[in-house]
Design a protein around this motif. Structure first.
Motif, PDB file in Angstrom:
ATOM      1  N   ARG A   1      -2.020  -6.692 -18.848  1.00 54.56           N
ATOM      2  CA  ARG A   1      -2.287  -6.246 -20.223  1.00 54.56           C
ATOM      3  C   ARG A   1      -3.567  -5.416 -20.322  1.00 54.56           C
ATOM      4  O   ARG A   1      -3.677  -4.558 -21.177  1.00 54.56           O
ATOM      5  N   ASN A   2      -4.524  -5.698 -19.449  1.00 52.33           N
ATOM      6  CA  ASN A   2      -5.789  -4.959 -19.455  1.00 52.33           C
ATOM      7  C   ASN A   2      -5.817  -3.810 -18.460  1.00 52.33           C
ATOM      8  O   ASN A   2      -6.817  -3.132 -18.293  1.00 52.33           O
ATOM      9  N   GLY A   3      -4.704  -3.601 -17.765  1.00 52.92           N
ATOM     10  CA  GLY A   3      -4.653  -2.626 -16.683  1.00 52.92           C
ATOM     11  C   GLY A   3      -4.360  -1.204 -17.117  1.00 52.92           C
ATOM     12  O   GLY A   3      -4.058  -0.933 -18.282  1.00 52.92           O
ATOM     13  N   PRO A   4      -4.427  -0.294 -16.161  1.00 55.06           N
ATOM     14  CA  PRO A   4      -4.308   1.137 -16.453  1.00 55.06           C
ATOM     15  C   PRO A   4      -2.930   1.596 -16.908  1.00 55.06           C
ATOM     16  O   PRO A   4      -2.823   2.515 -17.717  1.00 55.06           O
TER      17      PRO A   4
ATOM     18  N   GLY B   1      -2.906  -1.912 -10.647  1.00 50.50           N
ATOM     19  CA  GLY B   1      -3.604  -3.135 -11.027  1.00 50.50           C
ATOM     20  C   GLY B   1      -3.333  -4.370 -10.197  1.00 50.50           C
ATOM     21  O   GLY B   1      -3.872  -5.434 -10.484  1.00 50.50           O
ATOM     22  N   PHE B   2      -2.488  -4.289  -9.168  1.00 54.72           N
ATOM     23  CA  PHE B   2      -2.292  -5.439  -8.293  1.00 54.72           C
ATOM     24  C   PHE B   2      -3.549  -5.656  -7.460  1.00 54.72           C
ATOM     25  O   PHE B   2      -4.251  -4.702  -7.113  1.00 54.72           O
ATOM     26  N   LYS B   3      -3.832  -6.907  -7.143  1.00 53.99           N
ATOM     27  CA  LYS B   3      -4.978  -7.273  -6.316  1.00 53.99           C
ATOM     28  C   LYS B   3      -4.487  -7.722  -4.944  1.00 53.99           C
ATOM     29  O   LYS B   3      -3.521  -8.480  -4.839  1.00 53.99           O
ATOM     30  N   PHE B   4      -5.184  -7.270  -3.900  1.00 57.06           N
ATOM     31  CA  PHE B   4      -4.880  -7.694  -2.538  1.00 57.06           C
ATOM     32  C   PHE B   4      -5.122  -9.194  -2.433  1.00 57.06           C
ATOM     33  O   PHE B   4      -6.149  -9.703  -2.862  1.00 57.06           O
ATOM     34  N   GLU B   5      -4.145  -9.926  -1.868  1.00 56.53           N
ATOM     35  CA  GLU B   5      -4.273 -11.378  -1.743  1.00 56.53           C
ATOM     36  C   GLU B   5      -4.192 -11.879  -0.312  1.00 56.53           C
ATOM     37  O   GLU B   5      -4.536 -13.014  -0.052  1.00 56.53           O
ATOM     38  N   GLY B   6      -3.714 -11.058   0.605  1.00 53.62           N
ATOM     39  CA  GLY B   6      -3.658 -11.517   1.986  1.00 53.62           C
ATOM     40  C   GLY B   6      -2.571 -10.826   2.781  1.00 53.62           C
ATOM     41  O   GLY B   6      -1.911  -9.909   2.304  1.00 53.62           O
TER      42      GLY B   6
ATOM     43  N   PHE C   1      10.359   8.416  -7.171  1.00 55.53           N
ATOM     44  CA  PHE C   1      11.091   7.778  -8.270  1.00 55.53           C
ATOM     45  C   PHE C   1      10.210   6.925  -9.171  1.00 55.53           C
ATOM     46  O   PHE C   1      10.556   6.662 -10.302  1.00 55.53           O
ATOM     47  N   ILE C   2       9.071   6.493  -8.668  1.00 53.35           N
ATOM     48  CA  ILE C   2       8.209   5.617  -9.467  1.00 53.35           C
ATOM     49  C   ILE C   2       7.388   6.465 -10.432  1.00 53.35           C
ATOM     50  O   ILE C   2       6.618   7.322 -10.023  1.00 53.35           O
ATOM     51  N   THR C   3       7.578   6.184 -11.704  1.00 56.85           N
ATOM     52  CA  THR C   3       6.798   6.821 -12.757  1.00 56.85           C
ATOM     53  C   THR C   3       6.015   5.740 -13.483  1.00 56.85           C
ATOM     54  O   THR C   3       6.281   4.548 -13.312  1.00 56.85           O
ATOM     55  N   ARG C   4       5.067   6.143 -14.304  1.00 61.20           N
ATOM     56  CA  ARG C   4       4.324   5.146 -15.092  1.00 61.20           C
ATOM     57  C   ARG C   4       5.289   4.319 -15.950  1.00 61.20           C
ATOM     58  O   ARG C   4       5.138   3.125 -16.083  1.00 61.20           O
ATOM     59  N   ARG C   5       6.272   4.983 -16.525  1.00 62.50           N
ATOM     60  CA  ARG C   5       7.235   4.275 -17.365  1.00 62.50           C
ATOM     61  C   ARG C   5       8.013   3.247 -16.554  1.00 62.50           C
ATOM     62  O   ARG C   5       8.210   2.120 -16.999  1.00 62.50           O
ATOM     63  N   ALA C   6       8.452   3.618 -15.352  1.00 58.41           N
ATOM     64  CA  ALA C   6       9.198   2.676 -14.500  1.00 58.41           C
ATOM     65  C   ALA C   6       8.337   1.474 -14.130  1.00 58.41           C
ATOM     66  O   ALA C   6       8.808   0.335 -14.148  1.00 58.41           O
ATOM     67  N   VAL C   7       7.081   1.719 -13.819  1.00 56.32           N
ATOM     68  CA  VAL C   7       6.173   0.611 -13.493  1.00 56.32           C
ATOM     69  C   VAL C   7       5.970  -0.267 -14.722  1.00 56.32           C
ATOM     70  O   VAL C   7       6.065  -1.492 -14.655  1.00 56.32           O
ATOM     71  N   ARG C   8       5.694   0.363 -15.861  1.00 52.35           N
ATOM     72  CA  ARG C   8       5.455  -0.390 -17.092  1.00 52.35           C
ATOM     73  C   ARG C   8       6.667  -1.270 -17.437  1.00 52.35           C
ATOM     74  O   ARG C   8       6.528  -2.443 -17.764  1.00 52.35           O
ATOM     75  N   GLU C   9       7.871  -0.712 -17.316  1.00 51.30           N
ATOM     76  CA  GLU C   9       9.076  -1.465 -17.670  1.00 51.30           C
ATOM     77  C   GLU C   9       9.393  -2.554 -16.647  1.00 51.30           C
ATOM     78  O   GLU C   9       9.764  -3.665 -17.023  1.00 51.30           O
TER      79      GLU C   9
ATOM     80  N   ARG D   1       2.701  -0.997   7.003  1.00 48.64           N
ATOM     81  CA  ARG D   1       2.775   0.434   7.347  1.00 48.64           C
ATOM     82  C   ARG D   1       3.046   1.329   6.136  1.00 48.64           C
ATOM     83  O   ARG D   1       2.895   2.539   6.229  1.00 48.64           O
ATOM     84  N   ASN D   2       3.449   0.750   5.016  1.00 51.79           N
ATOM     85  CA  ASN D   2       3.794   1.544   3.836  1.00 51.79           C
ATOM     86  C   ASN D   2       2.538   1.787   2.989  1.00 51.79           C
ATOM     87  O   ASN D   2       2.321   1.171   1.951  1.00 51.79           O
ATOM     88  N   LYS D   3       1.740   2.726   3.455  1.00 51.71           N
ATOM     89  CA  LYS D   3       0.457   3.020   2.810  1.00 51.71           C
ATOM     90  C   LYS D   3       0.635   3.493   1.370  1.00 51.71           C
ATOM     91  O   LYS D   3      -0.125   3.106   0.482  1.00 51.71           O
ATOM     92  N   ALA D   4       1.649   4.319   1.115  1.00 50.46           N
ATOM     93  CA  ALA D   4       1.876   4.827  -0.241  1.00 50.46           C
ATOM     94  C   ALA D   4       2.168   3.686  -1.213  1.00 50.46           C
ATOM     95  O   ALA D   4       1.649   3.670  -2.330  1.00 50.46           O
ATOM     96  N   ALA D   5       2.985   2.730  -0.807  1.00 50.51           N
ATOM     97  CA  ALA D   5       3.311   1.595  -1.681  1.00 50.51           C
ATOM     98  C   ALA D   5       2.091   0.705  -1.900  1.00 50.51           C
ATOM     99  O   ALA D   5       1.880   0.194  -3.004  1.00 50.51           O
ATOM    100  N   ARG D   6       1.292   0.523  -0.866  1.00 52.17           N
ATOM    101  CA  ARG D   6       0.085  -0.293  -1.010  1.00 52.17           C
ATOM    102  C   ARG D   6      -0.883   0.377  -1.994  1.00 52.17           C
ATOM    103  O   ARG D   6      -1.461  -0.286  -2.859  1.00 52.17           O
ATOM    104  N   GLN D   7      -1.032   1.682  -1.871  1.00 48.50           N
ATOM    105  CA  GLN D   7      -1.913   2.406  -2.788  1.00 48.50           C
ATOM    106  C   GLN D   7      -1.397   2.346  -4.217  1.00 48.50           C
ATOM    107  O   GLN D   7      -2.178   2.203  -5.161  1.00 48.50           O
ATOM    108  N   LEU D   8      -0.080   2.434  -4.384  1.00 48.33           N
ATOM    109  CA  LEU D   8       0.510   2.333  -5.718  1.00 48.33           C
ATOM    110  C   LEU D   8       0.210   0.969  -6.328  1.00 48.33           C
ATOM    111  O   LEU D   8      -0.197   0.880  -7.483  1.00 48.33           O
ATOM    112  N   CYS D   9       0.411  -0.095  -5.554  1.00 40.14           N
ATOM    113  CA  CYS D   9       0.115  -1.448  -6.054  1.00 40.14           C
ATOM    114  C   CYS D   9      -1.320  -1.529  -6.566  1.00 40.14           C
ATOM    115  O   CYS D   9      -1.573  -2.036  -7.662  1.00 40.14           O
ATOM    116  N   GLU D  10      -2.245  -1.037  -5.787  1.00 39.00           N
ATOM    117  CA  GLU D  10      -3.653  -1.104  -6.166  1.00 39.00           C
ATOM    118  C   GLU D  10      -3.943  -0.220  -7.380  1.00 39.00           C
ATOM    119  O   GLU D  10      -4.705  -0.605  -8.271  1.00 39.00           O
ATOM    120  N   ARG D  11      -3.312   0.939  -7.441  1.00 38.32           N
ATOM    121  CA  ARG D  11      -3.540   1.866  -8.545  1.00 38.32           C
ATOM    122  C   ARG D  11      -3.054   1.300  -9.886  1.00 38.32           C
ATOM    123  O   ARG D  11      -3.648   1.575 -10.926  1.00 38.32           O
TER     124      ARG D  11
END
Length: 146
Positions: free
Chosen positions: A139-142, A111-116, A70-78, A99-109
């Motif tokens: 604003r500077n992200g992909p 522009g989210f930064k790992f904080e702890g 369900f997550i698209t670039r548009r959904a993330v952007r909005e 355990r949610n590897k896909a969600a963690r990868q999405l966050c990083e992809r």
């Protein structure tokens, strides 16, 4: 497309949906905090939901769940854009089950930064991985520029 819940009934339905998808309870999901909730529409049907909670003026937590794909670039952007443009926060926090590897990868992809890690912070046990993003990073992200 992201559509904010307009009525208390819509808000309740979306929170129930999120709690079910995230395998938690409503009290564990939102506690006594105020929140905004939106649904993610694609091709005229609901595909997911976004919860904004623990708003502290400069920061808000975002939780997302939905049908596979369900997550698209548009959904993330909005959904991320809503936090910065409408809520006016300087940063956004995402909590993801370790355990949610896909969600963690999405966050990083996007522009989210790992904080702890919040050890044993998940409602049914397990760790929660914390990610953060500032408005400048957004604003500077992909995804913003896509």
């Amino acid at each position: 497309m992201i559509v904010l819940a307009q009525t208390p009934g819509q808000r309740q339905l979306l929170v129930e949906y999120l709690a079910n998808r995230l395998q938690t309870t409503i009290p564990d999901l939102i506690g006594n905090l105020s929140y905004d909730v939106a649904l993610v529409m694609r091709q005229g049907a609901m595909r997911g939901a976004v919860l904004y909670t623990d708003y502290r003026g400069i920061d808000v937590e975002m939780k997302v769940a939905g049908e596979p794909g369900f997550i698209t670039r548009r959904a993330v952007r909005e959904s991320v854009g809503y936090a910065f443009a409408v809520l006016g926060v300087r940063r956004l926090t995402a909590n993801v089950h370790r355990r949610n590897k896909a969600a963690r990868q999405l966050c990083e992809r996007v522009g989210f930064k790992f904080e702890g890690v919040k050890r044993q912070a998940a409602p049914k046990g397990g760790d929660i991985v914390l990610y953060g993003m500032t408005e400048k990073e957004w604003r500077n992200g992909p995804v913003f520029k896509a």
